[in-house]
Design a protein around this motif. Structure first.
Motif, mmCIF file in Angstrom:
data_model
loop_
_atom_site.group_PDB
_atom_site.id
_atom_site.type_symbol
_atom_site.label_atom_id
_atom_site.label_comp_id
_atom_site.label_asym_id
_atom_site.label_seq_id
_atom_site.Cartn_x
_atom_site.Cartn_y
_atom_site.Cartn_z
ATOM 1 N N SER A 101 -9.968 1.003 -35.907
ATOM 2 C CA SER A 101 -9.928 0.175 -37.098
ATOM 3 C C SER A 101 -10.376 -1.257 -36.800
ATOM 4 O O SER A 101 -10.025 -2.173 -37.514
ATOM 5 N N GLY A 162 -12.764 -9.642 -43.560
ATOM 6 C CA GLY A 162 -12.381 -8.526 -44.407
ATOM 7 C C GLY A 162 -11.238 -8.908 -45.329
ATOM 8 O O GLY A 162 -11.272 -8.652 -46.541
ATOM 9 N N ASP A 269 -11.369 -0.481 -49.405
ATOM 10 C CA ASP A 269 -11.413 -1.241 -48.153
ATOM 11 C C ASP A 269 -12.560 -0.644 -47.341
ATOM 12 O O ASP A 269 -12.494 0.503 -46.902
ATOM 13 N N HIS A 295 -18.758 -8.137 -38.991
ATOM 14 C CA HIS A 295 -18.368 -8.085 -37.580
ATOM 15 C C HIS A 295 -17.883 -6.695 -37.181
ATOM 16 O O HIS A 295 -17.491 -6.487 -36.040
ATOM 17 N N LYS A 296 -17.884 -5.765 -38.077
ATOM 18 C CA LYS A 296 -17.586 -4.383 -37.696
ATOM 19 C C LYS A 296 -18.872 -3.575 -37.869
ATOM 20 O O LYS A 296 -19.596 -3.334 -36.925
#
Ligand SMILES: *Cc1c(COP(=O)(O)O)cnc(C)c1O
Length: 522
Positions: A101, A162, A269, A295-296
């Motif tokens: 995650s 996020g 999300d 950034h993910k």
């Protein structure tokens, strides 16, 4: 007792404990390092400046009488200080960062090169718009590809993480209900039990009460429970897809249909978008708002917790409420609409000063363009393949939380397999540090007992995955064989041993005070 470690060197498990501490605090060539306030002196500086002309300032009585107290270091001292600190920490350039995650993936050097082009890096947010048309064009292209990849009509680029994107999305949802005169009656937000903590926190922050939705035995949203809780008092649902158990929400179309039927909005999300990018468009699933962590999914660095970037894509219904600034092409070029006026008359206000994280926009677009559409699709496929490889190679020793069927981009284990060993998930994670691996995410999602959530991402090679898996297998075998000392006392080889994490969280020491009589800065 002597065993073989994963690189084939014989080791003695607790050897380090029996050796004397070093005389300097260093270990091998790893230096011990004090705080910058302790190593710096206020009268030192890394640059030589000529003495100022004139004999005073215009500040009169307000001029500072004491030294400012900031630590000063010469350039080589400053470099060494930060390099020494960096060696105490883990880095994605050092080894796999298997946090689930979190999507810690390699940050391509091409992105860095692009972000350092002076036309992007040397501009100022207050420059006249006519002089930054290239930067605005880049933001417009990024917006184009984010909306294309998600199948959504609009995007707000400015949110800076996020969680900030969640705030943006829920504020847009609140604005939409206000515009319909339904805000007063719709006070609830539904959130599944497996949600990331930011979801309920955001809903509460925006003033909603949070209602939990149950989960099925196979790790998905319990649609019957959701349907029972939906009604005229619900403003939105917040669902992560793929969810934090690493599973695709099979009933996602039914979930969005029920939500819209109840007059609520569907906040998705999108932290796990890397598992479906190029394959599934959230707009086709009925999503109304979704943040995308650049950034993910799009490989921009996490840094020391930032700078992140969390653009939010919005459906037709929510697009008018997107926060300023808006980038609008007006035939002559691009302009920024900075306030709730003109095209952005219904904008919910602003979420931050200026335009958001420009450097991250450049890196994310660079990642997208270097991959192309087929490459981005492969990103998702390889991320999922890598996670399933880990799951497949560990499931005979460790217990997958949801054994049936493949997972998406992360493999989730519970602590069932540690039963009877006296070893906990935390002990196991600490022993991973001794073996040179950053631990996976622990105890999250909360719905899985002793959870171990592993996300390799697409940027790990098979060789690197095998190295990680071999270490995990060696540790799991040791745990099952009753070698509890190796785990209970771990980490033995890290710069610091087991920390009192509860005390650190409850009684954080956030202020440094100079020891009496020291000549340290401040
Ligand atoms: C990372 C994450 C968030 C929060 O994103 P930040 O960029 O860290 O603020 C929210 N939800 C999920 C599922 C996440 O993995």
């Amino acid at each position: 007792m002597s065993t073989m470690n994963t690189v084939g060197r014989p080791t003695t498990p607790n050897a380090v404990e029996t050796k004397p501490a070093t005389l300097t605090g260093a270990r091998g060539l790893l230096q011990d390092e004090a705080l910058i306030f302790e190593v710096g002196r206020w009268d030192v500086t890394g640059v030589d400046l000529p003495a100022p002309a004139g004999d005073g300032s215009d500040l009169g009585d307000l001029v500072r009488r004491d030294p400012i107290g900031l630590p000063g270091l010469s350039e080589p001292e400053a470099m060494r200080h930060y390099v020494r600190l960096s060696q105490k920490n883990h880095a994605i350039d050092l080894a796999i960062y298997p946090l689930g995650s979190c999507t810690m993936k390699h940050n391509p050097r091409l992105n860095e090169k692009m972000a350092r082009l002076p036309g992007f890096s040397d501009i100022h947010p207050l420059q006249p718009q006519s002089t930054v048309q290239g930067a605005l064009a880049l933001m417009d292209s990024l917006a184009h590809w984010l909306t294309t990849l998600t199948g959504m009509p609009a995007v707000a680029l400015s949110p800076k993480a996020g969680a900030h994107g969640e705030l943006c999305g829920l504020m847009a949802i609140r604005a939409a209900h206000e515009a319909k005169g339904e805000h007063e009656q719709r006070r609830k937000v539904l959130v599944p039990t497996s949600a990331h903590g930011t979801n309920p926190a955001t809903a509460a922050f925006v003033g909603y009460s949070v209602v939990e939705v149950a989960q099925t035995d196979d790790g998905r949203v319990d649609v019957a429970d959701l349907a029972a809780k939906l009604g005229p008092d619900v403003a939105a649902i917040m669902v992560t897809n793929p969810n934090t158990c690493g599973l695709f929400e099979r009933d996602i179309l039914e979930i969005s249909r029920l939500t819209h039927e109840a007059g609520a909005y569907f906040y998705c999300d999108g932290a796990n978008f890397n598992a479906i990018v190029g394959r599934v468009r959230p707009g086709d699933l009925g999503v109304d708002a979704m943040h995308i962590n650049l950034h993910k999914t799009f490989s921009t660095p996490h840094g020391g917790g930032g700078p992140g970037a969390g653009p939010v894509v919005l459906s037709e219904a929510l697009a008018p409420f997107a926060p300023a600034p808006w980038i609008v092409a007006d035939g002559e070029g691009f302009k920024l609409v900075e306030r709730e006026e003109d095209e952005a008359a219904q904008a919910l206000g602003r979420l931050c000063a200026f335009q958001g994280q420009m450097g991250m926009y450049v890196r994310a677009l660079s990642y997208m363009m270097s991959h192309g559409s087929d490459g981005l699709r492969q990103v998702a496929e390889d991320a999922v393949l890598n996670a399933n490889y880990i799951k497949a190679r560990l499931q005979d020793l460790m217990s997958p939380a949801f054994p049936d069927g493949p997972c998406m981009h992360e493999a989730l284990f519970d602590d069932e397999w540690l039963k009877g060993t006296d070893i906990t998930t935390l002990d196991f994670a600490k022993a991973m540090i001794d073996e040179g691996f950053h631990p996976m995410t622990m105890y999250f999602p909360l719905v899985v007992h002793g959870a171990m959530l592993i996300e390799p991402t697409e940027t790990e090679s098979k060789a690197e995955l095998d190295r990680f898996i071999d270490a995990m297998r060696a540790l799991a075998t040791a745990a099952k064989a009753g070698d509890a000392d190796r785990f209970k006392g771990a980490p033995f080889h890290a710069p610091l041993r087991r920390l009192d994490e509860t005390r650190a969280a409850r009684q954080p020491v956030l202020r440094w005070t100079a020891p009496e009589g020291s000549n340290a800065a401040a």
